[in-house]
Design an enzyme around this catalytic site. Structure first.
Site, mmCIF file in Angstrom:
data_model
loop_
_atom_site.group_PDB
_atom_site.id
_atom_site.type_symbol
_atom_site.label_atom_id
_atom_site.label_comp_id
_atom_site.label_asym_id
_atom_site.label_seq_id
_atom_site.Cartn_x
_atom_site.Cartn_y
_atom_site.Cartn_z
ATOM 1 N N LYS A 27 0.920 -1.356 0.167
ATOM 2 C CA LYS A 27 0.006 0.099 -0.094
ATOM 3 C C LYS A 27 0.873 1.392 -0.177
ATOM 4 O O LYS A 27 0.729 2.208 -0.886
ATOM 5 C CB LYS A 27 -0.922 0.059 1.154
ATOM 6 N N LYS B 138 3.437 -2.217 11.250
ATOM 7 C CA LYS B 138 2.056 -2.205 11.916
ATOM 8 C C LYS B 138 2.401 -2.529 13.269
ATOM 9 O O LYS B 138 3.232 -3.310 13.601
ATOM 10 C CB LYS B 138 1.182 -3.159 11.287
ATOM 11 N N SER C 179 -0.797 10.623 5.823
ATOM 12 C CA SER C 179 0.159 10.758 6.883
ATOM 13 C C SER C 179 1.463 11.213 6.437
ATOM 14 O O SER C 179 2.283 11.743 6.940
ATOM 15 C CB SER C 179 0.125 9.331 7.302
ATOM 16 N N ASP D 241 -5.345 3.227 13.923
ATOM 17 C CA ASP D 241 -6.179 2.050 13.362
ATOM 18 C C ASP D 241 -7.347 1.827 13.966
ATOM 19 O O ASP D 241 -7.776 2.828 14.982
ATOM 20 C CB ASP D 241 -5.250 0.979 13.005
ATOM 21 N N ASN E 129 -13.944 5.868 12.092
ATOM 22 C CA ASN E 129 -13.276 6.851 11.491
ATOM 23 C C ASN E 129 -13.346 6.685 9.881
ATOM 24 O O ASN E 129 -13.629 7.506 9.138
ATOM 25 C CB ASN E 129 -11.871 6.969 11.640
#
Ligand code: NDP
Ligand code: 2IT
Length: 448
Positions: free
Chosen positions: A117, A129, A380, A169, A244
């Site tokens: 991604k 992550k 980001s 997240d 979100n």
């Protein structure tokens, strides 16, 4: 069978044997690697150099104890994770998830997806992550603060604006980012804004980051629709979740004239044929941190189904924006029967591999998460950029950059799918385009 297919089956088998218990991680590996044969046929050197084996092995995995005290003084212990997966393109970048279901397999699948991604965004960011099995639901602000401080007291040593930059997240929003940034700042005694993203614009964040994943998803869907000669305006849309990503997907879809008739949470599904009243959803979810079933009490004509299946509702466009594997075979059949034409993943890996096959067989265009939800991490990267240059862009400037990034990702996926012989298959396009960039860079950096 082509030689590259044989090699690929052997490699996938090895990865399965090495990571037997990690079903979500293996699902994400299969999804990416099964797209690669047409590319590997042209580039057998990446097989010889063991790039696939190397990518599937995280550069570093950190697991740690997170002890904290609740408001009654009881001591609780959670487990913290950070998987620093790949830094060929830049420092590790990716969110933190706080949810009771978090385990190593889930963090690894998210980190693996993030590598490709992030490559697709075109920004200089690697993949990582993290998170914890901590459940923020029902906790007081003070409890969340104490947890975040304990979590960061261990994790800080691994982070830094050139090393590893987390973000939000599931279960991690501006409140949690604030507590973690505050604790980091206190420990290192530096206002190092670029070490985490998703900050409030008042203290180092960037406008549009909060909206970016949901908005970006809709911009991606708009491109998919236009490619099919259709328009978003007037279409009936389902958005699962009400967090979100879901909230800002609903907002942008409505701004562009679509009719969003349903959303959900882990408790059940809201159906509102007049179109979801987003102010009510924001009040319940963002302000009160409540349950979506309260919507029914506040909006005339709305229906709520406890534990319902959102994919049974007729629609033109379906956007899973909650969690992994939430759209399975049964849901995919329903969408096909009801004439849905586009499905795009706001969440990470919300559609199972079997369900994707059903969608493709029904000629439903499918936008995979690593492309369709890349707007969040792309903004980001803009936040890191602004932190490094000590600058602040306006909302409109950042949003127009987001629009451009999503268009570029769409074109890249679409054209790559065509180039490698599977026109219209966005999964193959996204996986090959992302992999190509990471593989080339890993190769250039030597056997490391
Ligand atoms: P939030 O915590 O804000 O919202 C999550 C939503 O999904 C809630 O409505 C939640 O319901 C629901 N949900 C979570 N877990 C489950 C479950 N096991 N079963 C059913 N519903 C569930 O998270 P985000 O909106 O940030 O994230 C949603 C998805 O988008 C995730 O897959 C995430 O990885 C992905 N994503 C997020 C990005 C971001 O920038 N935030 C960027 C790219 C992808 P409930 O409140 O009942 O738990
Ligand atoms: O899945 C994702 O892309 C995110 N949760 C956002 C990651 C980020 O670093 O902004």
């Amino acid at each position: 069978m082509r030689k590259s297919d044989e090699n690929l089956s052997r490699i996938i088998k090895q990865i399965e044997e090495k990571n037997r218990a990690e079903k979500e991680f293996l699902q994400s590996v299969r999804e990416v690697y099964n797209s690669l044969p047409p590319f590997l046929e042209q580039h057998p050197e990446y097989l010889d150099k063991k790039i696939l084996e190397r990518i599937a092995e995280p550069e570093r995995q950190i697991m740690f104890r997170v002890p904290w005290q609740d408001d009654s003084g009881e001591v609780l212990v959670n487990r913290g994770y950070r998987v620093e997966f790949n830094s060929a393109l830049g420092p590790y970048k990716g969110g933190l998830r706080f949810h009771p279901s978090v385990n190593l397999s889930i963090v690894k699948f998210l980190g693996f997806e993030q590598i490709f991604k992030n490559a697709l965004t075109g920004k200089p960011i690697g993949g990582g992550k993290g998170g914890s099995d901590f459940d923020p639901k029902g906790k007081s602000d003070d409890e969340v603060m104490r947890f975040c401080q304990s979590f960061m007291t261990e994790l800080y040593r691994h982070l830094g604006e050139n090393r590893d930059i987390p973000a939000g997240d599931i279960g991690v929003g501006t409140r949690e980012i604030g507590f973690m940034f505050g604790q980091y700042k206190r420990i290192v005694n530096q206002y190092e804004s670029g070490m985490i993203t998703g900050k409030d614009p008042e203290w180092g964040g960037t406008l549009v980051r909060n909206e970016a994943t949901g908005y970006g998803l809709i911009y991606f869907v708009k491109e998919m629709m236009e490619e099919k000669g259709e328009e978003l305006e007037g279409k009936t849309v389902l958005v699962s979740g009400s967090g979100n990503v879901a909230i800002y997907a609903i907002e942008k879809a409505q701004q562009l004239g679509a009719n969003v008739v349903a959303c959900s949470d882990s408790g059940g599904v809201i159906y509102d044929e007049n179109g979801i009243n987003l102010e009510v959803v924001k009040q319940i979810k963002e302000v009160e941190r409540g349950r979506i079933k309260e919507y029914k009490e506040r909006v005339d004509g709305a229906e709520y189904k406890d534990g319902g299946n959102i994919w049974e509702i007729p629609c033109d466009i379906a956007l899973p924006c909650a969690t992994q594997n939430e759209l399975q075979e049964e849901g995919a059949h329903k969408l096909a029967e009801n004439g849905c034409t586009v499905v795009a993943e706001g969440a990470n890996m919300p559609v199972t591999l079997d369900a994707i096959d059903i969608l493709h067989d029904a000629d439903i265009a499918f936008g995979p998460g690593k492309a369709a939800n890349a707007g969040g991490v792309a903004v980001s990267a803009l936040e890191m950029h602004q932190n490094a240059s000590r600058d602040a862009l306006t909302f409109d400037e950042t949003e127009s950059r987001l629009v451009q990034i999503m268009k570029t990702i769409h074109t890249n996926c679409y054209e790559t799918a065509e180039e490698y012989g599977t026109p219209g298959n966005y999964i193959h396009g996204a996986n090959i385009a992302g992999f190509k960039k990471v593989a080339r860079s890993m190769d250039a950096l030597g056997v490391i």
